[in-house]
Design a protein around this motif. Structure first.
Motif: not given
Length: 431
Positions: A345-360, A373-382
């Motif tokens: 959950a912590e990694l998914a939160k960080l991934q979202k922060q980075i995505l949101d920050n880089l988009w602009p 390099c994950s196979v967990l949906p929380e980090e990937n397609k979700q």
């Protein structure tokens, strides 16, 4: 007894990983510099092989002793597991595996434990087959060394395929190379390999060696002829598809393999910025780029904020996001012991922060390639599905026609076409 006994040193590495929560990479880096390449290779083999089956070996140990060993005796536990691995692998004669493992007790200054190590390993020799049958009946947590939380997540995400993923995680990883087309051609490099009697198969610029070898044995490695890079990781530059004159960001770039590949695949780009939060790891990016005759603008900064950004937007962004690394367990079996369920959950939160920050930072019409390099949906397609819902100017650029906004991206499973577990999703910013 020499402190350079490889069994002793392997048990020391395991102690640092399992008791001190150090990564295998860190623990191996702390080995004595005076060790020969063959000694280092043997220690690495002991550690990786033992970790892949440690839960099974611990079960065997508990079956063969009347009392469980206390935490203070963990080094002895790890030595016994190393001995069991040697007896299983049959790479050395049984008597040598026994004698040298018993001798490795001495540097631990626990001489009274020599008898226990000898007795347990001799009993294991006699009872290997019956013990294996008992272990097989206990379930995946013992037979796979995977923590129960990870088994449960994999089973929930892939009810028909989770056992195949677990099996692949315990396999020995393949040895992939990428031909560095900045200084070499695939045809020339393959000819060099043939002349060196190195067996391989080839898929364009990707080379799969029949057996792993030391990089200094590879033709022209020091001069940048090739890079060690799994075939799954080699898809990043292809999917990003940077064009001449474009400005490209490689976020979370260390150790630099994908940065170098982008520059080799698209030598006419205007600029590649390689960003990483770890200045030490960024030094490794610089070293790799120098060897591979590639050049990028290196910035040590946090991808989850924009303090480093010069306000000039990028045409293409590769985000190789921090992740659980559950797709590369076969290369890093310590992940099974160091990763915690709460990390996801912590990694998914960080991934979202980075995505949101880089988009602009992406130009309208630009492409962002998200990778883990994950196979967990929380980090990937979700992660990507939620991003598409929350950013109306984001549009999925499918890698495959079957992709949808609710099922986006390309999930590569470990072992699929000999690749590591990886995930890619491609997004375009609408004007």
């Amino acid at each position: 007894m020499s402190q350079n006994n490889t069994r002793y040193l392997a048990s020391l590495v395991l102690k640092r990983v399992l008791d001190d929560n150090r990564s295998m990479t860190q623990a191996l880096a702390e080995l004595p510099e005076a060790l020969s390449p063959s000694q280092k290779g043997q220690i690495q083999d002991f550690c990786f092989g033992t970790l892949r089956q440690l839960a099974r070996y611990s079960y065997y140990l508990n079956q063969l002793t009347e009392q469980k060993l206390s935490a203070e005796l963990n080094p002895i536990r790890y030595l016994i597991a190393i001995g069991m691995y040697q007896l299983d692998s049959e790479r050395v004669a049984d008597h040598a595996a026994l004698a040298e493992t018993v001798d490795a007790v001495i540097p631990w200054q626990m001489p009274k434990m020599k008898g226990l190590v000898n007795a347990v390993l001799r009993s294991y020799q006699r009872e290997q087959e019956s013990l294996a049958k008992k272990a097989d009946a206990t379930g995946l947590q013992v037979t796979s060394s995977h923590p129960q939380w990870l088994i449960s997540k994999l089973k929930k995400a892939y009810p028909k395929g989770f056992k195949k993923i677990i099996k692949a995680n315990l396999a020995h990883p393949p040895f992939w190379l990428r031909v560095n087309t900045l200084v070499n051609s695939a045809e020339h490099f393959s000819e060099q390999l043939k002349q060196a009697d190195i067996e391989f198969s080839q898929d364009d610029d990707a080379i799969l060696l029949e057996q792993a070898i030391a990089v200094d044995k590879l033709p022209g490695f020091a001069e940048g002829s090739c890079a060690v890079q799994d075939k799954a990781a080699q898809q990043a530059a292809k999917l990003l598809n940077a064009q001449a004159g474009e400005r490209v960001l490689d976020a979370c770039a260390a150790p630099g393999g994908k940065t170098a590949h982008i520059l080799a695949a698209s030598p006419d780009v205007k600029e590649v910025v390689a960003l990483d939060i770890d200045a030490t790891r960024l030094n490794r990016v610089a070293q790799n780029l120098t060897r591979l005759k590639a050049d990028a603008n290196l910035i040590a900064a946090d991808a989850s904020d924009d303090k480093w950004w010069d306000k000039e937007q990028f045409d293409r962004i590769l985000l190789d996001a921090p992740c659980s690394a559950t797709g590369v367990i076969r290369r890093h079996p310590d992940i099974m012991y160091l990763r915690r369920e709460t990390d996801i959950a912590e990694l998914a939160k960080l991934q979202k922060q980075i995505l949101d920050n880089l988009w602009p930072m992406l130009k309208p019409g630009g492409t962002l390639l998200y990778a883990t390099c994950s196979v967990l949906p929380e980090e990937n397609k979700q992660q990507i599905t939620e991003f598409l819902q929350q950013h109306k100017d984001a549009k999925l650029a499918p890698i495959f026609d079957s992709e949808t906004a609710s099922d986006p991206g390309w999930q590569i499973f470990p072992g699929n076409k000999n690749m590591d577990g990886f995930y890619y999703a491609r997004l375009v910013k609408q004007a």
